[in-house]
Write an enzyme that holds these catalytic residues in place. Sequence first.
Site, PDB file in Angstrom:
ATOM      1  N   HIS A 205       7.562 -13.036 -11.566  1.00 31.28           N
ATOM      2  CA  HIS A 205       8.922 -12.642 -11.158  1.00 31.28           C
ATOM      3  C   HIS A 205       9.286 -11.218 -11.577  1.00 31.28           C
ATOM      4  O   HIS A 205      10.409 -10.955 -12.044  1.00 31.28           O
ATOM      5  CB  HIS A 205       9.945 -13.654 -11.697  1.00 31.28           C
TER       6      HIS A 205
ATOM      7  N   GLU B  12       4.505 -20.776   0.696  1.00 28.72           N
ATOM      8  CA  GLU B  12       5.444 -21.412  -0.239  1.00 28.72           C
ATOM      9  C   GLU B  12       6.463 -22.219   0.566  1.00 28.72           C
ATOM     10  O   GLU B  12       6.905 -21.779   1.627  1.00 28.72           O
ATOM     11  CB  GLU B  12       6.176 -20.330  -1.038  1.00 28.72           C
TER      12      GLU B  12
ATOM     13  N   ARG C  91       3.260 -10.967   0.128  1.00 26.93           N
ATOM     14  CA  ARG C  91       4.189 -12.097   0.249  1.00 26.93           C
ATOM     15  C   ARG C  91       5.624 -11.633   0.517  1.00 26.93           C
ATOM     16  O   ARG C  91       6.579 -11.993  -0.189  1.00 26.93           O
ATOM     17  CB  ARG C  91       4.132 -13.019  -0.971  1.00 26.93           C
TER      18      ARG C  91
ATOM     19  N   GLU D 199       7.867 -10.154  -2.582  1.00 30.42           N
ATOM     20  CA  GLU D 199       9.076 -10.822  -2.088  1.00 30.42           C
ATOM     21  C   GLU D 199      10.310  -9.932  -2.174  1.00 30.42           C
ATOM     22  O   GLU D 199      11.295 -10.173  -1.488  1.00 30.42           O
ATOM     23  CB  GLU D 199       9.305 -12.160  -2.804  1.00 30.42           C
TER      24      GLU D 199
ATOM     25  N   ASP E 135       4.192 -17.429 -11.076  1.00 28.05           N
ATOM     26  CA  ASP E 135       5.083 -16.343 -10.651  1.00 28.05           C
ATOM     27  C   ASP E 135       5.610 -15.605 -11.885  1.00 28.05           C
ATOM     28  O   ASP E 135       6.328 -16.182 -12.701  1.00 28.05           O
ATOM     29  CB  ASP E 135       6.252 -16.946  -9.862  1.00 28.05           C
TER      30      ASP E 135
ATOM     31  N   TYR F 200      12.515 -17.618 -16.088  1.00 25.21           N
ATOM     32  CA  TYR F 200      12.562 -17.814 -14.636  1.00 25.21           C
ATOM     33  C   TYR F 200      11.761 -19.047 -14.217  1.00 25.21           C
ATOM     34  O   TYR F 200      10.634 -19.240 -14.680  1.00 25.21           O
ATOM     35  CB  TYR F 200      12.002 -16.591 -13.883  1.00 25.21           C
TER      36      TYR F 200
ATOM     37  N   TRP G  14      14.866 -10.250 -14.279  1.00 26.87           N
ATOM     38  CA  TRP G  14      14.838 -11.711 -14.282  1.00 26.87           C
ATOM     39  C   TRP G  14      13.554 -12.181 -13.631  1.00 26.87           C
ATOM     40  O   TRP G  14      12.914 -13.066 -13.894  1.00 26.87           O
ATOM     41  CB  TRP G  14      16.057 -12.260 -13.515  1.00 26.87           C
TER      42      TRP G  14
ATOM     43  N   ARG H 145       2.451 -24.274  -7.928  1.00 21.73           N
ATOM     44  CA  ARG H 145       2.868 -23.155  -8.784  1.00 21.73           C
ATOM     45  C   ARG H 145       3.455 -23.725 -10.064  1.00 21.73           C
ATOM     46  O   ARG H 145       4.350 -24.576 -10.011  1.00 21.73           O
ATOM     47  CB  ARG H 145       3.929 -22.320  -8.054  1.00 21.73           C
TER      48      ARG H 145
ATOM     49  N   GLU I 158       1.575 -14.059  -9.175  1.00 17.18           N
ATOM     50  CA  GLU I 158       2.560 -13.516  -8.229  1.00 17.18           C
ATOM     51  C   GLU I 158       3.478 -12.485  -8.875  1.00 17.18           C
ATOM     52  O   GLU I 158       3.953 -12.667  -9.990  1.00 17.18           O
ATOM     53  CB  GLU I 158       3.391 -14.694  -7.709  1.00 17.18           C
TER      54      GLU I 158
END
Length: 469
Positions: free
Chosen positions: A279, A406, A350, A329, A277, A221, A469, A209, A303
């Site tokens: 985020h 991960e 995920r 997540e 990602d 991030y 974030w 990643r 992601e």
Amino acid sequence: MHKPLSKVSQMARRGFLGLAGVAALSDSLLSRKRVVRALLAKDSLAENTGSSAGSSRGLPPLKITDVRVIVTCPDRNYVLVKILTSEPGLYGVGDATLNGRELAVAADLEQHIPPLLIGRDPEEIEDTWQYLYRGPYWRGGPIQMTALAGIDLALWDIKGKRANMPVYQLLGGRTRTGALAYTHASGGDFAEVEDVARRAMKRGFKCVRAQVAIPGLEGTYGTPGNKTPEAAAGRVANMAGLPHTEVFEPTPYLRVVPRLFEYLRAKLGPEVELLHDCHEKLDPIQAARLAHDLEPYHLFFLEDCLRPEYKESFRLIREHSTTPLAMGELFNSLWDCVPLIKEQLIDYIRCDLGHIGGITAARKVAALAELFQVRTAWHGPGDIGPPTHAANVHVDISIANFGIQEMVFFPDVTREVISGGPEFKDGYMNVSDLPGLGCDVNEEAAKKYPYRRAYLPTARRKDGSVQDW
Ligand code: KDG
Ligand code: MG
């Protein structure tokens, strides 16, 4: 076994009908009387006599005798749950860490949950899950679901130890030799990201990643940015007790990220799997543009593009791109996963096993996803403890639709307190054949590292307004 009696048992639980009343039921209800007693006993500390589930396998009845909560900070804060049983030496270890809100989960586990558990049969995992999820009426949310995950993991650990089997065997046995793993490569510029990625590939990783700092922004991030080394690592970040604030602007981010992947593909070649990602920081049209612009670099997945509230907006991204999408997540309800999976709006689900209710929840998500050709990619960051990482891999290696895992390497100081957990070799994760989850907690060592208040960073736009974030 409970269904025909639910009304009776509910009345009894509410005090309308005591045990004496149950005994006075007519003959036709006599056979049910024993079940009513068992139900009352199960949910009542005073009456609990344990269940006969164990004895049906030739084992003595088993009861939960204590629930211990261990809050410790060996490098980061972790909340561990240790469930003790009536069998000498038989206990389970779970992880209930929720970064930045550890003490809220610990309070739930210390104050509210033990009276509901003590005296119950630890082998009745599904019933306990339902009882703790639906029982309090105020169901769900990250704090309760993290507490529930900690309990769930500890119960699976006990079940495995009692059966003398690793948990993946209880889940149906192996479907693969190992779980394909990815690690993180982040840096202040493209060359630094490349360097970190190359080191990971040398170590055996086939999937990386990549995150890069965005020029002109004070931190992004997953990158070092303007943070202290501690904060950059996401560890006990800000001892003053206030979150670190990063600045984010979508325009430079959307310009730089495709260039990063153009650079990495040119330098690292076509074989390595690359991931990124977002985020949860983009709006739908921004995410659609990014997914489209990344197409030539063939990401393994992009992601968490959008905030968890906006599931239907994934349709827009799908309409504009073939970049595979992963999400979840921040989900803390099984039902969060349903629309994305059943409409095939994502390719990888995920969830974080530690925040969605543990193995009992994950196996349901995985089963639903399998039916819609969605694969799993459970969240595996450093701010959940080794028992959750172990749970990830036990599930990964026993389901049909595993995608990728991960992972992190825990520092020695963490391993001094929490031993065991999955091992990495040649790009794959695996668990040992130890009974249960394969983790343990050293309570004496944990005392050496008391909790230290810390927050995750937060973000704002340049005009000062709040940004995810
Ligand atoms: O507590 C927040 C972290 O777990 C999260 O920021 C890590 O996004 C993350 C990831 O994909 O590992
Ligand atoms: Mg993430």
